[in-house]
Design an enzyme around this catalytic site. Sequence first.
Site, mmCIF file in Angstrom:
data_model
loop_
_atom_site.group_PDB
_atom_site.id
_atom_site.type_symbol
_atom_site.label_atom_id
_atom_site.label_comp_id
_atom_site.label_asym_id
_atom_site.label_seq_id
_atom_site.Cartn_x
_atom_site.Cartn_y
_atom_site.Cartn_z
ATOM 1 C CD GLU A 103 -2.389 -1.854 0.256
ATOM 2 O OE1 GLU A 103 -1.681 -2.731 0.798
ATOM 3 O OE2 GLU A 103 -3.092 -2.062 -0.738
ATOM 4 C CG ASP A 156 14.985 7.835 -30.899
ATOM 5 O OD1 ASP A 156 14.743 7.298 -31.979
ATOM 6 O OD2 ASP A 156 15.635 7.326 -29.988
#
Length: 240
Positions: A103, A156
């Site tokens: 959690e 890119d």
Amino acid sequence: MFDSVLSAGVLGKALEKGLIEVKVHDLRDFTSDRHRQVDDRPFGGKPGMVLKPEPIFAAVEKVRIDLNASVYLLSPQGRKFDFRVAEELARSSQIILICGRYEGVDERVNKHLATDEISIGDYVLTGGEPAALVIIDAVSRLLPDVVGKMESVKQDSFFEGLFDYPQYTRPRDFRGMRVPEVLFSGDHKNIAQWRRKKSLEKTAKFRMDLLKEEGKLSPEDLRILDEIQREKEGKTNEPD
Ligand code: ADE
């Protein structure tokens, strides 16, 4: 999880050549109790478990080689990871990634150990491990010699803050889907213009925010964007 990804492809080769080094550590190795417990119930009550601070501090203190190494806690609540963060990380000689689990992680890790908290996107993973692999991949390919040609990294998407232009290879006609004629014209100026237009078109379609960053667009780009807008409104009908 790490071994399978890190042994394949470009990353596998970079590791083999010693261009990068990745060490994976199990927090349980940094516990001192019989059960090797790395998590505990949260104070104040709430379902689920929280990762304890001691093993994480001990692990980071042990693995830190470079005293200036940045320590990143991976969690969905952090600073969003993008190409700029990747470039920032690529400048460090060592980065330490802490994979959150369960959690959450005791907040003292975030406040007093981590330099920064990083998220790879607005969704919750079951743990930080896939996020760490994403970061390792994106950062590694910016390092010298990891990708064969630095030229291809420079071309890119994002290197200049725009999406890539579309690429085609043989066959010229696949099931009636034809490669745009301009690419066979031999006119490099024309081809460069077409590519820039396609990059702008795609970026404008999905990520207007990238185009709005200052200083990115030339007067020619603005003209092309105007043309794209007019085409969209149906005033011109250019194929492809
Ligand atoms: N751990 C769980 N979800 C995450 C996310 N989106 N990014 C980084 N670490 C995470």
